[in-house]
Design an enzyme around this catalytic site. Structure first.
Site, PDB file in Angstrom:
ATOM      1  N   TYR A 124      -5.725  -0.273   2.205  1.00 45.00           N
ATOM      2  CA  TYR A 124      -5.137   0.830   2.981  1.00 45.00           C
ATOM      3  C   TYR A 124      -6.040   2.022   2.701  1.00 45.00           C
ATOM      4  O   TYR A 124      -5.620   3.014   2.151  1.00 45.00           O
ATOM      5  CB  TYR A 124      -3.710   1.028   2.447  1.00 45.00           C
ATOM      6  CG  TYR A 124      -2.786   1.937   3.209  1.00 45.00           C
ATOM      7  CD1 TYR A 124      -2.472   1.720   4.537  1.00 45.00           C
ATOM      8  CD2 TYR A 124      -2.162   2.999   2.550  1.00 45.00           C
ATOM      9  CE1 TYR A 124      -1.578   2.536   5.198  1.00 45.00           C
ATOM     10  CE2 TYR A 124      -1.263   3.822   3.210  1.00 45.00           C
ATOM     11  CZ  TYR A 124      -0.972   3.580   4.538  1.00 45.00           C
ATOM     12  OH  TYR A 124      -0.074   4.381   5.192  1.00 45.00           O
ATOM     13  N   HIS A 129      -6.038   7.287   8.427  1.00 46.55           N
ATOM     14  CA  HIS A 129      -4.930   6.395   8.794  1.00 46.55           C
ATOM     15  C   HIS A 129      -3.717   6.649   7.894  1.00 46.55           C
ATOM     16  O   HIS A 129      -2.602   6.835   8.395  1.00 46.55           O
ATOM     17  CB  HIS A 129      -5.369   4.930   8.702  1.00 46.55           C
ATOM     18  CG  HIS A 129      -4.244   3.954   8.884  1.00 46.55           C
ATOM     19  ND1 HIS A 129      -3.613   3.770  10.091  1.00 46.55           N
ATOM     20  CD2 HIS A 129      -3.617   3.122   7.999  1.00 46.55           C
ATOM     21  CE1 HIS A 129      -2.646   2.861   9.951  1.00 46.55           C
ATOM     22  NE2 HIS A 129      -2.626   2.451   8.692  1.00 46.55           N
ATOM     23  N   TYR A 240      10.032  -3.229   4.730  1.00 49.24           N
ATOM     24  CA  TYR A 240       8.924  -2.981   3.797  1.00 49.24           C
ATOM     25  C   TYR A 240       9.324  -2.337   2.467  1.00 49.24           C
ATOM     26  O   TYR A 240       8.551  -2.369   1.509  1.00 49.24           O
ATOM     27  CB  TYR A 240       7.796  -2.194   4.468  1.00 49.24           C
ATOM     28  CG  TYR A 240       7.930  -0.688   4.447  1.00 49.24           C
ATOM     29  CD1 TYR A 240       8.760  -0.049   5.354  1.00 49.24           C
ATOM     30  CD2 TYR A 240       7.217   0.093   3.543  1.00 49.24           C
ATOM     31  CE1 TYR A 240       8.886   1.328   5.352  1.00 49.24           C
ATOM     32  CE2 TYR A 240       7.343   1.470   3.533  1.00 49.24           C
ATOM     33  CZ  TYR A 240       8.169   2.081   4.433  1.00 49.24           C
ATOM     34  OH  TYR A 240       8.290   3.437   4.419  1.00 49.24           O
ATOM     35  N   THR A 346      -6.553  -0.250   8.236  1.00 46.50           N
ATOM     36  CA  THR A 346      -6.858   0.347   9.539  1.00 46.50           C
ATOM     37  C   THR A 346      -7.899   1.444   9.390  1.00 46.50           C
ATOM     38  O   THR A 346      -7.773   2.308   8.517  1.00 46.50           O
ATOM     39  CB  THR A 346      -5.570   0.935  10.140  1.00 46.50           C
ATOM     40  OG1 THR A 346      -4.579  -0.066  10.108  1.00 46.50           O
ATOM     41  CG2 THR A 346      -5.795   1.405  11.565  1.00 46.50           C
TER      42      THR A 346
HETATM   43 MN    MN Z   1      -3.598  -3.741   7.757  1.00 42.58          MN
END
Ligand code: MN
Length: 412
Positions: A124, A129, A240, A346
């Site tokens: 991450y 992002h 999550y 991302t």
């Molecule tokens: Mn991902």
């Protein structure tokens, strides 16, 4: 360098690239190939011709469903294979020229999963992002969680559902909690998204209990692919907390079939963003560890041939580089194995057209993403095809990744 093979202008697969993949052809078993222009070179056939003579590689390494055995030969051999091929392809007197059973058209072969992925970790690591997500779902004034600038956050993903470009996926189903409802419902996901990422494939085993320094980390990287981390945002949102992504992610991730070696990417190394506050010693590094790789995402609506580019980003934006990710991944003694897949997270940039997911481009579904031909989207719809592409360019030298292309089909 010039090759005697006819290659299209601006090909991703130039003589400087020579990526590895697994291909098959009617009447020919799966085997290791190398891409050049619109052609695929059959390495089993090359080995049978004793092209790699001093390397003593068994034919079974090339007549293989995956690259793992090839990668396990080690960089001293796999790099040599690339060098030998480069030499043959630039040598006008090469014996390749008289063997027409060595080289196939890309249009007559089928590409397969390049590696047997053992473990898969998704990071991450793009600050833009993480900040966009934090702004949307937490606090726009303080979007990053306290740990973010101190360590490359990641989670263990699912290796079994990593698929190669061209394999269609179905819209996943699961638990979703509508905002106006007290309890969850069972439903098809209404918020299917892509994540523009790059994956890298681990090229050698490390020992359980030992860790890898940022200095040695790139020796453990065989090569890179484009990586679409498919995400069901509504399933993800409900599930999550507190352990992170699960079924909202594990239904599919798509990769490009040609693995571009880390050696081919060397000319495109650049400085990454300044890291502040200063990181702990095991995350410090010397030299250039980021890579200038232009990335794009296009979408083609189901009933249309029209493709619209909706994101232009670059791998160089990454806050945490691959060497830091590997150093962090192994600092507790966790071992890596050949064929493991690491994904970047991302890759978003600063500008609004560089956001690497529809969640960001449509700002949580609040804004239409306008496509050519009168279409618009907030998330991916049934029968849409998502394309991701990437290439490096410097002094007229182009090294690219081709594409990863996936169509979303309705739920079954
Ligand atoms: Mn991902």
């Amino acid at each position: 360098m010039n090759t005697w093979i006819e290659v299209p202008n601006n090909t991703d697969f130039s003589i400087y690239n020579l990526p590895f993949g697994i291909f098959s052809k009617k009447g020919v078993s799966k085997r290791v190939g190398v891409a050049i222009g619109n052609k695929v070179i059959d390495l089993l056939a090359c080995n049978k011709l004793n092209i790699f003579t001093d390397l003593n590689i068994d034919n079974s390494v090339f007549e293989n469903r995956f690259l793992n055995d090839f990668i396990n030969l080690g960089k001293h051999k796999t790099n040599k294979v690339r060098e030998i091929l480069q030499k043959q392809l630039t040598d006008e007197t090469s014996k390749f020229k008289v063997h027409n059973d060595l080289i196939f058209s890309m249009f007559e072969v089928e590409m397969h999963m390049p590696v047997n992925v053992g473990d898969y970790t998704d990071f991450y690591s793009s600050m833009e992002h993480a900040s966009n997500i934090g702004s949307m779902f937490r606090d726009p004034d303080n979007p990053l969680l306290p740990n973010w600038r101190h360590l490359p956050v990641g989670y263990h993903g699912r290796a079994s559902s990593i698929i190669v470009s061209g394999v269609d996926i179905n819209r996943p189903k699961g638990q979703i909690k509508p905002v106006d409802s007290e309890n969850p419902i069972f439903s098809s996901s209404k918020r299917i998204d892509f994540e523009l990422e790059m994956g890298y494939i681990i090229g050698k085993n490390s020992k359980l209990g030992s860790s890898i320094s940022t200095k040695d980390a790139e020796d453990y990287i065989f090569g890179k692919v484009l990586f679409n981390d498919w995400s069901a945002r509504d399933i993800q949102k409900w599930e999550y907390v507190p352990l992170g992504p699960f079924l909202g992610k594990s239904f599919a991730s798509s990769i490009s079939p040609w693995v571009v070696t880390i050696e081919a990417l060397k000319p495109f190394k650049v400085q990454g963003p300044v890291q502040y506050p200063e990181v702990l010693d095991y995350l410090k590094f010397d030299g250039l560890k980021n890579y200038d790789i232009n990335l794009s995402v296009s979408i083609s609506p189901g009933d249309s041939e029209i493709e619209t580019v909706i994101c232009k980003s670059n791998f160089k934006y990454m806050y945490w580089n691959m060497s830091q990710q590997i150093a962090h991944h192994t600092v507790n003694g966790c071992n890596l194995n050949t064929g493991d897949m690491m994904a970047s997270g991302t890759i978003s940039g600063k500008s609004k057209d560089s956001y690497g997911s529809m969640l960001e481009l449509s700002w949580g579904g609040k804004k239409d993403i306008i496509l050519d031909g009168g279409y618009s989207r907030t998330f991916v719809e049934d029968f849409d095809t998502i394309f991701m592409r990437g290439y490096c360019l410097k002094n007229d030298i182009r090294v690219g990744f081709g594409e990863v292309k996936t169509k979303l089909l309705p739920s079954i």
